[in-house]
Enzyme design. Structure first.
Site, PDB file in Angstrom:
ATOM      1  CE  LYS A 197      -0.765  -0.202   4.999  1.00  0.00           C
ATOM      2  NZ  LYS A 197       0.493   0.446   5.348  1.00  0.00           N
ATOM      3  NE  ARG A 245      -1.751  -0.519  10.421  1.00  0.00           N
ATOM      4  CZ  ARG A 245      -0.627   0.004   9.928  1.00  0.00           C
ATOM      5  NH1 ARG A 245      -0.612   1.185   9.374  1.00  0.00           N
ATOM      6  NH2 ARG A 245       0.478  -0.701   9.960  1.00  0.00           N
ATOM      7  NE  ARG A 265       7.863  -3.698   3.934  1.00  0.00           N
ATOM      8  CZ  ARG A 265       6.686  -3.262   4.344  1.00  0.00           C
ATOM      9  NH1 ARG A 265       5.854  -2.708   3.497  1.00  0.00           N
ATOM     10  NH2 ARG A 265       6.334  -3.411   5.597  1.00  0.00           N
ATOM     11  NE  ARG A 321       8.849  -1.179   8.366  1.00  0.00           N
ATOM     12  CZ  ARG A 321       7.575  -0.971   8.040  1.00  0.00           C
ATOM     13  NH1 ARG A 321       7.263  -0.300   6.947  1.00  0.00           N
ATOM     14  NH2 ARG A 321       6.611  -1.424   8.795  1.00  0.00           N
ATOM     15  NE  ARG A 366       4.202  -4.658  10.759  1.00  0.00           N
ATOM     16  CZ  ARG A 366       4.869  -4.344   9.650  1.00  0.00           C
ATOM     17  NH1 ARG A 366       5.936  -5.037   9.304  1.00  0.00           N
ATOM     18  NH2 ARG A 366       4.463  -3.355   8.903  1.00  0.00           N
TER      19      ARG A 366
END
Ligand code: AMP
Length: 210
Positions: A13, A88, A123, A156, A167
């Protein structure tokens, strides 16, 4: 135009929000990026957020809402903004309404959970400006370096496998109910995340009509 990007962690996103920002000039506001910056700068919001982020939980609403309010009050957001990672949960969506923010469209980038875990390992995020890359799908021109600012593009902490699972759980429990919330208002469009980031980009632009 006020847009929201919704999606599980690793669905892309943030990348799509950035594409729309480049195309339209509407600023993209990532609460995750702002929180990471606050953590780096050890601000009071950062200190309050860190433990939640480290375990893959949502940061308390009042902390996130505080930094979001400041950001959307800035000049460049006067003609609209793209929210990446906010709201969220349903309470945050209600807070947006209470603030008088009118949302035009919510884009859900949908990727099945099985694919998410594989994607997350590749990522990379620039430590300096927050731009995202992927070793396979969106490689930086020089590995480990940001194309835009030359900062270090790193994994990260919360993209490590154990945190990713937590998550994802948080996403399904707390964030996914927003799909019904916005679908009920006729504002939700779902884009199926594709293997190639440019294919998803085309579908995202089509959904927004930009
Ligand atoms: P993101 O970069 O959007 O995946 O966000 C990274 C982390 O920041 C999340 O796992 C949460 O811990 C926190 N976070 C970001 N946005 C919010 C939000 N709107 N509400 C609560 N926590 C958030």
């Amino acid at each position: 135009m006020n847009l929201i990007f919704l999606g599980a962690p690793g669905a892309g996103k943030g990348t799509q929000a950035e594409f729309v920002r480049e195309k339209t000039g509407i600023p993209a506001i990532s609460t995750g990026n702002m929180l990471r910056e606050a953590v780096r700068n050890k601000t009071s919001a950062g200190l309050a957020a860190k433990e939640y982020m480290d375990r893959g939980d949502l940061v308390p609403d009042e902390v996130v809402v505080g930094i979001l309010k400041d950001r959307i009050g800035e000049d460049d957001a006067g003609n609209g903004f793209i929210l990446d990672g906010f709201p969220r949960n349903v309470r945050q969506a209600e807070i947006l309404e209470e603030m008088g923010v009118d949302i035009d469209l919510v884009i859900e980038i949908h990727v099945p959970d099985e694919k998410i875990c594989a994607r997350m390992s590749g990522r990379r995020v620039c430590e300096k400006c927050g731009s995202s890359y992927h070793t396979e799908y969106k490689p930086a021109k020089i590995e480990g370096k940001c194309d835009l600012c030359g900062g270090d593009a790193v994994q990260r902490d919360d993209d490590k496998p154990e945190t990713v699972l937590s998550r994802l759980k948080t996403y399904h429990e707390k964030t996914a109910p927003l799909k019904d919330f916005y679908a009920g208002k006729g504002k939700l469009k779902t884009v199926e995340g594709q293997e190639l980031v440019d294919d998803t980009k085309r579908l995202t632009f089509e959904a927004i009509g930009c």
